[in-house]
Design an enzyme around this catalytic site. Structure first.
Site, PDB file in Angstrom:
ATOM      1  NE  ARG A  23      42.649  44.034 -32.068  1.00  0.00           N
ATOM      2  CZ  ARG A  23      41.978  44.523 -33.115  1.00  0.00           C
ATOM      3  NH1 ARG A  23      41.455  43.690 -34.003  1.00  0.00           N
ATOM      4  NH2 ARG A  23      41.836  45.829 -33.295  1.00  0.00           N
ATOM      5  CD  GLN A  37      40.895  58.896 -28.766  1.00  0.00           C
ATOM      6  OE1 GLN A  37      41.826  58.299 -29.307  1.00  0.00           O
ATOM      7  NE2 GLN A  37      39.634  58.502 -28.893  1.00  0.00           N
ATOM      8  CB  THR A  58      38.002  55.062 -35.063  1.00  0.00           C
ATOM      9  OG1 THR A  58      36.734  54.411 -35.246  1.00  0.00           O
ATOM     10  CG2 THR A  58      39.072  54.005 -34.963  1.00  0.00           C
ATOM     11  CD  GLU A  74      34.072  48.472 -37.252  1.00  0.00           C
ATOM     12  OE1 GLU A  74      35.121  47.865 -36.999  1.00  0.00           O
ATOM     13  OE2 GLU A  74      33.936  49.167 -38.275  1.00  0.00           O
ATOM     14  NE  ARG A 100      82.754  50.102 -30.169  1.00  0.00           N
ATOM     15  CZ  ARG A 100      83.522  50.473 -29.147  1.00  0.00           C
ATOM     16  NH1 ARG A 100      84.718  49.934 -28.980  1.00  0.00           N
ATOM     17  NH2 ARG A 100      83.108  51.387 -28.302  1.00  0.00           N
ATOM     18  CG  ASN A 107     101.592  47.289 -42.244  1.00  0.00           C
ATOM     19  OD1 ASN A 107     100.839  46.840 -43.090  1.00  0.00           O
ATOM     20  ND2 ASN A 107     102.065  46.571 -41.224  1.00  0.00           N
ATOM     21  CG  ASN A 111      90.976  53.891 -26.194  1.00  0.00           C
ATOM     22  OD1 ASN A 111      91.079  52.803 -25.637  1.00  0.00           O
ATOM     23  ND2 ASN A 111      89.866  54.269 -26.793  1.00  0.00           N
ATOM     24  CE1 TYR A 112      87.497  55.053 -19.608  1.00  0.00           C
ATOM     25  CE2 TYR A 112      87.391  52.679 -19.323  1.00  0.00           C
ATOM     26  CZ  TYR A 112      86.928  53.947 -19.000  1.00  0.00           C
ATOM     27  OH  TYR A 112      85.906  54.085 -18.099  1.00  0.00           O
ATOM     28  CB  SER A 159     103.460  41.928 -34.538  1.00  0.00           C
ATOM     29  OG  SER A 159     103.300  41.795 -35.932  1.00  0.00           O
TER      30      SER A 159
HETATM   31  C1  UD1 Z   1      39.115  49.813 -37.857  1.00  0.00           C
HETATM   32  C2  UD1 Z   1      37.743  50.103 -38.444  1.00  0.00           C
HETATM   33  C3  UD1 Z   1      37.343  48.932 -39.331  1.00  0.00           C
HETATM   34  C4  UD1 Z   1      38.373  48.708 -40.422  1.00  0.00           C
HETATM   35  C5  UD1 Z   1      39.776  48.543 -39.827  1.00  0.00           C
HETATM   36  C6  UD1 Z   1      40.800  48.578 -40.930  1.00  0.00           C
HETATM   37  C7  UD1 Z   1      36.475  51.439 -36.832  1.00  0.00           C
HETATM   38  C8  UD1 Z   1      35.431  51.412 -35.780  1.00  0.00           C
HETATM   39  N1  UD1 Z   1      36.784  50.259 -37.377  1.00  0.00           N
HETATM   40  O1  UD1 Z   1      38.996  48.677 -37.029  1.00  0.00           O
HETATM   41  O2  UD1 Z   1      36.071  49.173 -39.932  1.00  0.00           O
HETATM   42  O3  UD1 Z   1      38.032  47.574 -41.196  1.00  0.00           O
HETATM   43  O4  UD1 Z   1      40.066  49.620 -38.914  1.00  0.00           O
HETATM   44  O5  UD1 Z   1      42.089  48.320 -40.471  1.00  0.00           O
HETATM   45  O6  UD1 Z   1      36.963  52.493 -37.146  1.00  0.00           O
HETATM   46  N2  UD1 Z   1      42.465  54.628 -32.478  1.00  0.00           N
HETATM   47  C9  UD1 Z   1      42.519  55.852 -31.820  1.00  0.00           C
HETATM   48  N3  UD1 Z   1      41.652  56.070 -30.790  1.00  0.00           N
HETATM   49  C10 UD1 Z   1      40.739  55.162 -30.395  1.00  0.00           C
HETATM   50  C11 UD1 Z   1      40.688  53.918 -31.080  1.00  0.00           C
HETATM   51  C12 UD1 Z   1      41.569  53.688 -32.123  1.00  0.00           C
HETATM   52  O7  UD1 Z   1      43.317  56.715 -32.136  1.00  0.00           O
HETATM   53  O8  UD1 Z   1      39.980  55.460 -29.465  1.00  0.00           O
HETATM   54  C13 UD1 Z   1      43.412  54.391 -33.580  1.00  0.00           C
HETATM   55  C14 UD1 Z   1      44.339  53.236 -33.320  1.00  0.00           C
HETATM   56  O9  UD1 Z   1      45.543  53.674 -32.711  1.00  0.00           O
HETATM   57  C15 UD1 Z   1      44.570  52.672 -34.714  1.00  0.00           C
HETATM   58  C16 UD1 Z   1      43.339  53.079 -35.489  1.00  0.00           C
HETATM   59  O10 UD1 Z   1      42.691  54.060 -34.729  1.00  0.00           O
HETATM   60  O11 UD1 Z   1      45.704  53.220 -35.331  1.00  0.00           O
HETATM   61  C17 UD1 Z   1      42.391  51.910 -35.753  1.00  0.00           C
HETATM   62  O12 UD1 Z   1      42.026  51.334 -34.526  1.00  0.00           O
HETATM   63  P1  UD1 Z   1      41.866  49.762 -34.364  1.00  0.00           P
HETATM   64  O13 UD1 Z   1      41.466  49.474 -32.977  1.00  0.00           O
HETATM   65  O14 UD1 Z   1      43.027  49.074 -34.926  1.00  0.00           O
HETATM   66  O15 UD1 Z   1      40.589  49.523 -35.313  1.00  0.00           O
HETATM   67  P2  UD1 Z   1      40.123  48.162 -35.985  1.00  0.00           P
HETATM   68  O16 UD1 Z   1      39.415  47.341 -34.982  1.00  0.00           O
HETATM   69  O17 UD1 Z   1      41.234  47.517 -36.702  1.00  0.00           O
HETATM   70 CA    CA Z   2      43.392  48.014 -36.942  1.00  0.00          CA
END
Ligand code: UD1
Ligand code: CA
Length: 490
Positions: free
Chosen positions: A56, A112, A118, A193, A371, A415, A424-425, A443
């Site tokens: 997103r 992963q 998650t 969710e 710089r 001054n 320089n280059y 000057s």
């Molecule tokens: C998640 C929660 C939701 C909560 C919200 C809060 C779940 C299923 N949902 O939703 O309940 O309200 O956060 O902000 O947990 N990530 C991984 N591996 C994956 C998927 C995600 O490491 O396979 C990481 C993402 O990089 C991110 C975090 O987990 O940092 C959350 O993932 P995201 O897709 O943003 O979850 P939300 O849909 O926001």
């Molecule tokens: Ca999120």
């Protein structure tokens, strides 16, 4: 030659670092360490999820390293954990992990490969916690507004209630997008969710912040039972809650009043909201520490910047990176400062300063450009349209107008006249210009490097100086002027 330049850079970088280390009183970090009340050991490790693509966000850059007020979001979370004393953290990385690691340096992480949700992400760390029976605080890499106090309170609730899991929640009038906390008689039943929610559940205003304290053994036990039979086909971490409740385990929630703090950054719009919140927090903190912000709405001061008391920051100013500014300075509008060390009583107007050291009582600008590796000692004056790069200007040097100084050292109270250029280059290599004390550079002098001008020497205006000028001498290189009387009349 190249080697010696490298050496010089090293020396200057070191002197920059020394100044950071010794000359400036570091402003103390507000720490809210977890207390170890009673005999119980504080056993808490952090687990941060940052493997997701962040679709997103509509970006090539992995979501969790988008910067908020100068700091990558996931780094911000590590910092907050550090502030409460959680120093052992494991990160879950996947999508473009090399880019994420570049921002983070030395961190412990698990990969992963495929982002299957998650819950699946947390599962990747199972082995890492094999011999650990303490608590794990799980956080998402996209919630950069969390405060240390909140994490502390979440943990304390977790301990006080003796729960296997404690969830951070908050109330949103418009909870769209978040997981909903489903309760019955004030007891949590599970998290649903947005995608899976029916109309009834969508009306629930208490949402999951994505931050949890889990008993590690109970977490992995429940995770084994989580299925991916949902609309997204993902293994949701949030399903752990329902499973634990079903099994009669104690699950608690800690509801936060300030819902802004749990903001999850999923889009560029949310990124800009988070940016604004953090910037306002930083400005407030600075004002509390005694800095004067004429119009706090128009200054952009990044997280790591330190500024001393009674320094005045005028509107439209950007101060970035690891910049440290002393007391009683005046930073006037349209100035941008990046990674600089600035002493007390310095005045800067409408200028750009990068990776430089500016000692006490210097005056810079308007319209100057320092710089990287410019080092101005005390009371140096840099005026209009002057550019300085990798040069040391000793105490009291004045460079008033239209000048370029690169790879130069300039002695005390010298001054530099308007329009002077260190050449320089030669198109291939860079060469050094060395100018002594109390020199008067006329000057429009072109100093063709490598060249040496001794103490107290003078160069004639308009000269192209290619040979060394010994101390107390005049160096001039100029054709005789021709006068043709009444030439216009002919
Ligand atoms: C998640 C929660 C939701 C909560 C919200 C809060 C779940 C299923 N949902 O939703 O309940 O309200 O956060 O902000 O947990 N990530 C991984 N591996 C994956 C998927 C995600 O490491 O396979 C990481 C993402 O990089 C991110 C975090 O987990 O940092 C959350 O993932 P995201 O897709 O943003 O979850 P939300 O849909 O926001
Ligand atoms: Ca999120």
């Amino acid at each position: 030659m190249k080697e010696s330049l490298k050496k010089l850079m090293k020396v200057m970088k070191k002197s920059l670092k020394n100044l950071i280390d010794f000359n400036f009183k570091s402003i103390k970090m507000k720490k809210v360490k977890l207390e170890n009340k009673g005999a119980e050991q504080v056993e808490l490790k952090g687990l941060i999820l940052g493997a997701g693509k962040g679709t997103r966000m509509n970006s090539e850059i992995p979501k969790v390293i988008h910067r908020v007020n100068g700091v990558p979001m996931i780094k911000k979370i590590l910092n907050v954990l550090g502030e409460v004393g959680v120093l052992e953290n494991i990160l879950i990385l996947g999508h473009k992990k090399e880019e994420v690691l570049k921002e983070l340096g030395n961190v412990e992480f698990v990969v992963q490969e495929e982002q299957l949700g998650t819950g699946h992400a947390v599962m990747m760390a199972k082995e890492k916690f094999q011999n650990y029976s303490g608590d794990i605080m799980v956080l998402c890499g996209d919630t950069p507004l969390l405060k240390p106090e909140t994490l502390k309170n979440l943990y304390l609730t977790h301990k006080k209630t003796g729960s296997v899991t404690t969830i951070l929640t908050s109330i949103y009038e418009n909870p769209f997008g978040y997981g909903r906390i489903v309760k019955e008689l004030d007891k949590i039943k599970g998290i649903v969710e947005e995608k899976e929610a029916n109309e009834e559940i969508k009306k629930i205003k208490e949402v999951n912040a994505g931050v949890y304290c889990f008993n590690s053994k109970e977490l992995f036990k429940a995770l084994e039972k989580v299925k991916s039979d949902n609309l997204k086909g993902e293994c949701y971490l949030t399903d752990v809650i329902g499973i634990q409740v079903e099994e009669g385990k104690e699950v608690a929630t800690y509801c936060l009043d300030d819902n802004m703090e749990i903001l999850g950054v999923n889009s560029k719009v949310e990124l800009s909201i988070a940016e604004k919140v953090l910037r306002e927090r930083k400005n407030l903190e600075l004002m509390e520490e005694g800095v004067i912000l004429i119009d706090s709405n128009t200054v952009y001061i990044e997280e790591q910047v330190k500024i001393g008391r009674d320094t005045i920051i005028y509107p439209n100013t950007i101060i970035q990176g690891k910049t440290e500014i002393g007391e009683n300075c005046k930073i006037l509008g349209n100035t941008r400062i990046i990674d600089c060390i600035i002493g007390d009583g310095v005045e800067i107007e409408s200028s750009v300063l990068e990776e430089s050291i500016i000692e006490k009582n210097c005056t810079i600008g308007p319209f100057a450009h320092l710089r990287p590796l410019a080092h101005l000692k005390e009371k140096v004056h840099i005026g209009n349209f002057v550019e300085v790069k990798k040069s040391i200007l000793e105490t009291g040097v004045k460079v008033g107008h239209l000048t370029y100084l690169g790879d130069a050292t300039i002695g005390e109270h010298t001054n530099i006249g308007a329009g002077t250029i260190t050449c320089n280059y030669d198109g291939v290599n860079k060469y050094k210009t060395t100018i002594g004390k109390k020199v008067f550079i006329g000057s429009d002098t072109m100093l063709v490097a490598p060249v040496f001008i001794g103490d107290n020497a003078v160069t004639g205006a308009g000269s192209v100086i290619t040979k060394d000028v010994p101390k107390n001498s005049l160096g001039v290189e100029r054709n005789k002027q021709i006068i043709k009387i009444d030439w216009r009349k002919k």
